[in-house]
Design a protein around this motif. Structure first.
Motif, mmCIF file in Angstrom:
data_model
loop_
_atom_site.group_PDB
_atom_site.id
_atom_site.type_symbol
_atom_site.label_atom_id
_atom_site.label_comp_id
_atom_site.label_asym_id
_atom_site.label_seq_id
_atom_site.Cartn_x
_atom_site.Cartn_y
_atom_site.Cartn_z
ATOM 1 N N CYS A 191 0.799 -1.219 0.016
ATOM 2 C CA CYS A 191 0.016 0.078 -0.159
ATOM 3 C C CYS A 191 0.722 1.237 -0.006
ATOM 4 O O CYS A 191 1.885 1.136 0.631
ATOM 5 C CB CYS A 191 -0.807 -0.053 1.101
ATOM 6 S SG CYS A 191 -2.092 1.455 1.206
ATOM 7 N N VAL A 201 -1.600 -5.490 0.327
ATOM 8 C CA VAL A 201 -2.935 -5.528 -0.073
ATOM 9 C C VAL A 201 -3.399 -6.579 -0.572
ATOM 10 O O VAL A 201 -4.690 -6.643 -0.865
ATOM 11 C CB VAL A 201 -3.059 -4.065 -1.238
ATOM 12 C CG1 VAL A 201 -2.705 -2.991 -0.697
ATOM 13 C CG2 VAL A 201 -2.412 -4.472 -2.406
ATOM 14 N N SER A 232 -10.571 -5.884 -6.908
ATOM 15 C CA SER A 232 -9.799 -4.487 -6.531
ATOM 16 C C SER A 232 -8.985 -5.198 -5.436
ATOM 17 O O SER A 232 -9.190 -6.352 -4.601
ATOM 18 C CB SER A 232 -10.617 -3.455 -6.050
ATOM 19 O OG SER A 232 -11.426 -3.862 -4.801
ATOM 20 N N VAL A 290 -7.851 -3.970 -1.545
ATOM 21 C CA VAL A 290 -8.131 -3.048 -0.354
ATOM 22 C C VAL A 290 -7.027 -3.430 0.686
ATOM 23 O O VAL A 290 -7.054 -4.746 1.243
ATOM 24 C CB VAL A 290 -9.464 -3.201 -0.054
ATOM 25 C CG1 VAL A 290 -9.797 -1.991 1.030
ATOM 26 C CG2 VAL A 290 -10.558 -3.091 -1.262
ATOM 27 N N CYS A 291 -6.467 -2.213 0.931
ATOM 28 C CA CYS A 291 -5.519 -2.478 2.209
ATOM 29 C C CYS A 291 -6.255 -2.441 3.443
ATOM 30 O O CYS A 291 -7.387 -1.977 3.737
ATOM 31 C CB CYS A 291 -4.683 -1.022 2.419
ATOM 32 S SG CYS A 291 -3.607 -1.261 3.676
ATOM 33 N N GLY A 335 -7.694 0.927 4.556
ATOM 34 C CA GLY A 335 -8.814 0.848 3.728
ATOM 35 C C GLY A 335 -8.432 1.674 2.305
ATOM 36 O O GLY A 335 -9.395 1.932 1.430
ATOM 37 N N TRP A 336 -7.412 1.977 1.947
ATOM 38 C CA TRP A 336 -6.875 2.530 0.831
ATOM 39 C C TRP A 336 -7.584 1.210 -0.205
ATOM 40 O O TRP A 336 -6.794 0.271 -0.257
ATOM 41 C CB TRP A 336 -5.584 2.863 0.398
ATOM 42 C CG TRP A 336 -5.371 4.173 1.296
ATOM 43 C CD1 TRP A 336 -5.773 4.515 2.438
ATOM 44 C CD2 TRP A 336 -4.286 5.218 0.885
ATOM 45 N NE1 TRP A 336 -5.476 6.019 2.742
ATOM 46 C CE2 TRP A 336 -4.327 6.224 1.830
ATOM 47 C CE3 TRP A 336 -3.647 5.137 -0.360
ATOM 48 C CZ2 TRP A 336 -3.590 7.452 1.880
ATOM 49 C CZ3 TRP A 336 -2.585 6.371 -0.466
ATOM 50 C CH2 TRP A 336 -2.702 7.560 0.563
ATOM 51 N N SER A 337 -8.038 1.748 -1.253
ATOM 52 C CA SER A 337 -8.365 0.615 -2.324
ATOM 53 C C SER A 337 -7.641 1.042 -3.687
ATOM 54 O O SER A 337 -7.818 2.188 -4.171
ATOM 55 C CB SER A 337 -10.062 0.768 -2.527
ATOM 56 O OG SER A 337 -10.443 1.773 -2.936
ATOM 57 N N TYR A 338 -7.408 0.051 -4.531
ATOM 58 C CA TYR A 338 -6.729 -0.059 -6.066
ATOM 59 C C TYR A 338 -7.440 -0.885 -6.741
ATOM 60 O O TYR A 338 -7.814 -1.609 -6.563
ATOM 61 C CB TYR A 338 -5.283 -0.249 -5.466
ATOM 62 C CG TYR A 338 -4.386 0.323 -4.620
ATOM 63 C CD1 TYR A 338 -3.729 1.513 -5.120
ATOM 64 C CD2 TYR A 338 -4.598 -0.158 -3.473
ATOM 65 C CE1 TYR A 338 -3.155 2.116 -4.285
ATOM 66 C CE2 TYR A 338 -3.801 0.569 -2.357
ATOM 67 C CZ TYR A 338 -3.077 1.583 -2.860
ATOM 68 O OH TYR A 338 -2.323 2.422 -1.566
ATOM 69 N N SER A 339 -7.663 -0.488 -8.015
ATOM 70 C CA SER A 339 -8.282 -1.334 -9.288
ATOM 71 C C SER A 339 -7.004 -2.160 -9.702
ATOM 72 O O SER A 339 -6.096 -2.214 -9.097
ATOM 73 C CB SER A 339 -8.476 -0.231 -10.346
ATOM 74 O OG SER A 339 -7.351 0.593 -10.852
ATOM 75 N N ARG A 358 -7.961 3.815 -6.089
ATOM 76 C CA ARG A 358 -9.330 4.331 -6.423
ATOM 77 C C ARG A 358 -9.982 5.011 -5.300
ATOM 78 O O ARG A 358 -10.905 6.134 -5.751
ATOM 79 C CB ARG A 358 -10.224 2.797 -6.636
ATOM 80 C CG ARG A 358 -9.964 2.269 -7.886
ATOM 81 C CD ARG A 358 -11.108 1.226 -8.211
ATOM 82 N NE ARG A 358 -11.874 0.573 -6.991
ATOM 83 C CZ ARG A 358 -12.446 -0.447 -7.352
ATOM 84 N NH1 ARG A 358 -12.765 -0.896 -8.377
ATOM 85 N NH2 ARG A 358 -13.109 -1.127 -6.081
#
Length: 424
Positions: free
Chosen positions: A88, A95, A105, A107-108, A112-116, A122
């Protein structure tokens, strides 16, 4: 007190430690050399990360490592494969923890940081706390350069490195031959088992093109198969060969008649496959299809080493992952036919289990030998590992050099590439 041997050891440069016919034992035992390898080799060249069958559709992912750096291999919604650092961009938590799977996706789990699937950032919970200081476009998961050949996916940290096809060079034709194990169907990785041994990663790298050990180390395996198989595997004094292929790659041909699995299909079907052949006929396969599938089940007659971490070894992929200077993790991935007859894939799995599986004959015998090499490497100072077998008979070829099947030509090739990268 420092001995004269210690002083001699310390005086050697990295280049000095790799000679034409030997390498210094410190390549197995020196933690500083290992740390340099992680940077100069695994972070500076093309490294195998997956076969395309392991990420077959959008959202499919595989967790793996390049050196000691965790990465995610993932296919996005546009069918493009990405290799992303599993970290992350906020506070560095991974993640993704599943070995393989499918997701929408990443998500950490920490904040809660989220990535595509392509690694783009994202969303961030409660973004108002950042005011205008969060540059989302610059905080996606770090993406590596990734290229594919023959369904094999490689990644690199270096954007300015040569194209993968150039790096593979003459190894490409052997990769094409190896993929004929699909028997007319696509290749598929059906599963793998992992184990660790207390030894340096280069000990295993050497093993894949080492025919010299086979009759002794694998004597128990040879006692468990039929006489026809024993005769086929009696290749140390046979017409096989080891050939250098450039950039540290090499091939060891044990059974020349099985280089091209689609050649000479009219040859008699080995007795050990008679039952399988009949089962395929009973399922309605034509004679030529039966012969192609049976030949594929038996596997290729060669081992291909692609520097630094992947071997295409007769009927499976062998992947090495360096853990520390004295520990290595091995992944044995069995190859099957995607959409092929179940009876043939079952036969392939049983063969894999017999030799390379966790309860098979090959893996325990090999790993004990590797462990003993590492143990012995700690004895004495300023000593060398000899790699001169077959050197006197080595001859140039269009692709590199070649010698007899029990020669250490492949090992010498790998260490010359090691020297090139480590001293760059």
């Amino acid at each position: 007190m420092t001995s004269k041997h210690d002083t001699a050891d310390q005086a050697l440069t990295l280049a000095d430690r790799v000679q034409a016919d030997r390498v210094h034992t410190s390549l197995y035992t020196d933690p500083a050399i290992f740390e340099t390898e992680m940077d100069k080799i695994f972070a500076s060249t093309w490294v195998w990360v997956a076969h395309t069958s392991e990420v077959p559709e959008a959202g499919s992912y595989k967790n793996t490592y390049i050196g000691r750096q965790p990465v995610i291999v993932v296919r996005d919604r546009k069918q493009k494969v990405h290799v992303l650092l599993n970290r992350c961009r906020h506070r560095a938590a991974t993640v993704c923890e599943g070995k393989k799977g499918k997701t929408n996706s990443f998500v950490c789990p920490y904040h809660g940081w989220s990535y595509s699937l392509d690694g783009a950032l994202r969303g961030v919970p409660h973004p108002e706390s950042y005011a205008d200081q969060l540059e989302k476009g610059e905080l996606g998961l770090v993406s590596l350069r990734v290229e594919e050949y023959a369904g094999m996916l490689f990644a690199t940290f270096k954007d300015d490195i040569e194209p993968l096809v150039d790096y593979l060079g003459p190894a490409k034709k052997w990769m094409d031959l190896f993929m004929k194990q699909g028997g007319g169907f696509p290749i598929k990785v059906a599963g793998e088992h992992r184990f660790r041994f207390p030894g340096n990663w280069k000990i295993q790298l050497e093993n894949t093109t080492d025919a010299y050990h086979f009759p002794l180390v694998h004597k128990s395996f040879l006692s468990s198969v039929d006489q026809q198989t024993v005769e086929m595997l009696d290749f140390v004094g046979g017409p096989g060969y080891v050939e250098e292929l450039g950039n540290g790659h090499s091939v060891m041909v044990m059974i020349p008649q099985l280089i091209d699995l689609e050649a000479n299909l009219d040859a008699p079907i080995p007795e050990r496959f008679a039952e399988l052949a009949q089962a395929l006929r009973d399922e309605g396969y034509e004679d030529l299809e039966v012969r192609r599938i049976v030949r594929a089940v038996g596997g290729s007659g060669f081992n291909l080493n692609i520097f630094p971490n992947i071997a295409c070894s007769m009927a499976f992929f062998r992947v090495l992952q360096p853990i520390s200077v004295t520990e290595t993790e091995i992944h044995h991935a069995v190859i099957t036919m995607d959409g092929g007859p179940a009876v043939a894939n079952q036969a392939r799995l049983r063969m894999h289990e017999h030799f390379q599986g966790p309860m098979g004959f090959g893996t325990p015998d090999d790993s004990e030998a590797w462990e003993r090499v590492q143990k012995g490497a700690s004895a004495g100072k300023d000593l060398w590992i000899m790699l001169n077998r077959g050197l006197a008979g080595e001859k140039p070829t269009a692709d590199g050099k070649v010698s007899d099947v029990s020669a250490e030509t492949g090992m010498r090739a790998a260490y010359q590439q090691w020297k090139k990268l480590m001293t760059a």
